[in-house]
Design an enzyme around this catalytic site. Structure first.
Site, short mmCIF file in Angstrom:
data_model
loop_
_atom_site.label_atom_id
_atom_site.label_comp_id
_atom_site.label_asym_id
_atom_site.label_seq_id
_atom_site.Cartn_x
_atom_site.Cartn_y
_atom_site.Cartn_z
N LEU A 180 0.84 -1.19 0.00
CA LEU A 180 0.00 0.00 0.00
C LEU A 180 0.88 1.25 0.00
CD1 LEU A 180 -2.42 -1.32 2.74
CD2 LEU A 180 -3.11 -0.79 0.40
N THR A 181 0.68 2.10 -0.98
CA THR A 181 1.43 3.35 -1.04
C THR A 181 0.89 4.30 0.02
OG1 THR A 181 1.77 3.09 -3.40
CG2 THR A 181 2.04 5.30 -2.51
N GLN A 239 8.11 -5.30 -1.19
CA GLN A 239 7.77 -5.17 -2.60
C GLN A 239 8.81 -4.25 -3.22
OE1 GLN A 239 4.57 -2.72 -4.57
NE2 GLN A 239 3.60 -4.74 -4.78
N TYR A 298 4.47 -0.14 -14.25
CA TYR A 298 5.79 0.33 -13.86
C TYR A 298 6.87 -0.39 -14.68
CZ TYR A 298 3.02 2.47 -10.21
OH TYR A 298 2.07 3.21 -9.54
N GLY A 327 -6.03 -4.90 0.80
CA GLY A 327 -5.39 -3.60 0.87
C GLY A 327 -6.08 -2.66 1.82
#
Length: 417
Positions: free
Chosen positions: A56-57, A139, A216, A370
Site C-alpha cells: 500500500l502506497t 515489494q 511500472y 489492501g
C-alpha cells in the site's frame, strides 16, 4: 385455543424458524471462512494463515526514503497477516512516482555500497514485525516512465522505449518522454535490483515481491503498448519477458526462489498500459503472455508465489476510452490458475467471504487485502470473530502526513457483558 392464540403461536414459530435459518447461515459462513485461517507453505516458509497484507502506497517517509518509527509501528500493528508486504520500495533514486515513498537504493556517489540509513530504517521495521511473530516481504520496485522528473531533481525517467504516458499524473507535475534503456543499461538495472535485494536481506526482510504490475518498469517491458523495441528485449513474448526474468533471477540469487514472488496485473489500465486492438485479439495476447511467463518461466524457477490483480476497472476509468477490465480478460483466475505450480494469491476488492470462496473453489491459495488492512490492523481477528471491519472512510489520509490515518486505527475491543 382462540384464533388470537393460534396466530400468536404461528408468529412465534416463524420467528424461531427465522432465527434457526439465520444461525445455520452464520454457522455455514463461519465454516466457509475457516479456510482463511489454515496454515500454508509459501515457498520456503510455513505461513500461519491465508491473509496477505497488500503493498500500500502510504508516503510517510521523507524525501530521503528512509523508514522511521511510524513505519515500524504501522507494519508491526498488522502482524496478524500471514505475510505483510511493504509499500512499493524503489531500488533507485530515479525510480519513484511518489514523494515520501520509502527506498532501498544506495547513495548515487557510491553505486555498489549499502546506504546504511535506509537499511537501518528497514531494520527497525523488520525487528518490530518479527518481535510480534510476523512475516514481512518487501515489494521491490522501479517506476520506469511513471516516475516524475520533478520529484527526482529533474532526472528524466527510463523505460523499455521512449514512449511517454499521455495523461497527467494525479499528484501534479508532468510525465516526461522517458529515456530508452540501452542493452548495457538494462544489465546495470538488473544489478541495481540485485543490490536492492542485498540491502533488503541486510535489513532482515523475509523475502521479496517484484512489482511487475500497474504499468511500472517491469510491466513496461511486458506490454507492447510501452515496449516498441526491436532487439532481444522487444517484439515476441519470449523477448519481452527477458528483462523481468533477468531481474527475478537476480533476486533469486540473493534470497533463493522460495522467498521471491511477483505481482502482475494482466487487465489493469493504470499508467495507460493498454493496447488498442480488437478485444478478442487482446484477450488472446494477454492470456498467451501471462500463461507463458507463469507456466514456462516462473513455475520452472519454483518461485514462492504470484500475486494476481483481478482488476475491475470500468470502461470510464480515467477517461482513457478503453474497455472495462472484465471485458479485457474474463475469468482471469480460472484462465491462469492451471498454469502456475506455486502459491497463487488473489487480489483486488476481496472480502473475507469472497476470499474464502475463491480459495475453497480452487481459484487461488491466499488472498491479499489492501484498504481493509488500512482501517483494521487486526483484520484476521475481526473476520474470524465476525466483528465489524469497515473500509477506511477518509481517503485524504491515505497518502502522506503522520500518524493520523496511518497507525491510529484501533484494534477491536468486544464490549464486556
Amino acid at each position: 385455543m382462540s384464533n388470537y392464540s393460534r396466530r400468536k403461536l404461528k408468529k412465534l414459530r416463524n420467528i424461531k424458524l427465522l432465527i434457526k435459518i439465520k444461525n445455520n447461515s452464520n454457522q455455514k459462513m463461519q465454516q466457509d471462512l475457516e479456510v482463511l485461517f489454515k496454515p500454508i507453505k509459501v515457498g520456503d516458509l510455513e505461513i500461519k494463515n491465508r491473509f496477505m497484507m497488500a503493498a500500500l502506497t502510504r508516503m510517510r517517509a521523507k524525501l530521503d526514503g528512509i523508514p522511521h518509527e511510524l513505519h515500524a509501528e504501522y507494519y508491526s500493528q498488522r502482524h496478524q497477516a500471514g505475510i505483510i508486504l511493504t509499500e512499493c520500495t524503489q531500488v533507485a533514486e530515479n525510480g519513484t512516482a511518489f514523494p515520501g515513498a520509502a527506498g532501498i537504493y544506495n547513495d548515487a556517489q557510491v553505486i555498489l555500497l549499502i546506504d546504511p540509513k535506509q537499511v537501518e530504517g528497514w531494520k527497525k521495521v523488520t525487528e518490530a514485525v518479527h518481535a510480534k511473530g510476523g512475516v514481512i516481504f518487501m515489494q521491490i520496485w522501479h517506476a520506469g516512465r511513471a516516475a516524475i522528473a520533478s520529484f527526482q531533481n529533474g532526472v528524466i525517467p527510463v523505460s523499455s522505449s521512449n514512449v511517454p504516458i499521455r495523461f497527467k499524473p494525479h499528484g501534479g507535475g508532468e510525465y516526461s518522454v522517458p529515456t530508452e534503456l540501452s542493452k548495457e543499461q538494462i544489465n546495470e538495472y538488473v544489478e541495481i535490483f540485485r543490490q536492492g535485494a542485498l540491502r533488503a536481506k541486510a535489513a532482515g526482510l523475509d523475502g521479496l515481491e517484484l512489482h511487475g504490475a500497474n504499468g511500472y518498469l517491469i510491466d513496461q517491458f511486458l506490454r507492447t503498448s510501452a515496449n516498441k523495441r526491436t532487439d532481444e528485449y522487444g517484439g515476441s513474448i519470449e523477448n519481452r519477458v527477458r528483462f523481468p526474468l533477468e531481474v527475478i533471477d537476480a533476486l533469486i540469487s540473493v534470497f533463493g526462489a522460495g522467498r521471491v514472488g511477483i505481482k502482475v496485473s494482466p487487465r489493469n489500465q493504470l499508467s495507460q498500459l493498454f493496447q488498442l486492438v480488437d478485444i478478442t485479439t487482446r484477450q488472446t495476447k494477454i492470456q498467451l503472455l501471462y500463461t507463458h511467463i507463469s507456466s514456462k518461466e516462473l513455475s520452472k524457477r519454483n518461485i514462492a508465489f504470484i500475486e494476481l490483480m483481478n482488476n475491475n476497472d470500468p470502461s470510464t476509468y480515467e477517461n482513457y476510452g478503453y474497455p472495462a477490465s472484465r471485458d479485457q480478460v474474463p475469468d482471469l483466475y480460472e484462465k491462469l490458475r492451471p498454469h502456475f505450480n506455486g502459491v497463487l494469491i488473489g487480489n483486488v476488492d476481496l472480502t473475507g467471504a469472497t476470499a474464502a470462496k475463491g480459495i475453497n473453489d480452487g481459484l487461488f491459495d491466499m488472498a491479499s487485502f489492501g484498504r481493509l488492512f488500512i482501517s483494521n490492523p487486526d483484520l484476521p481477528a475481526r473476520i474470524k470473530n465476525g466483528w465489524p471491519h469497515p473500509l477506511p472512510e477518509n481517503a485524504s489520509r491515505f497518502y502522506g502526513g503522520g500518524a493520523e490515518g496511518y497507525c491510529d486505527y484501533p484494534f477491536y475491543e468486544p464490549k464486556q457483558e
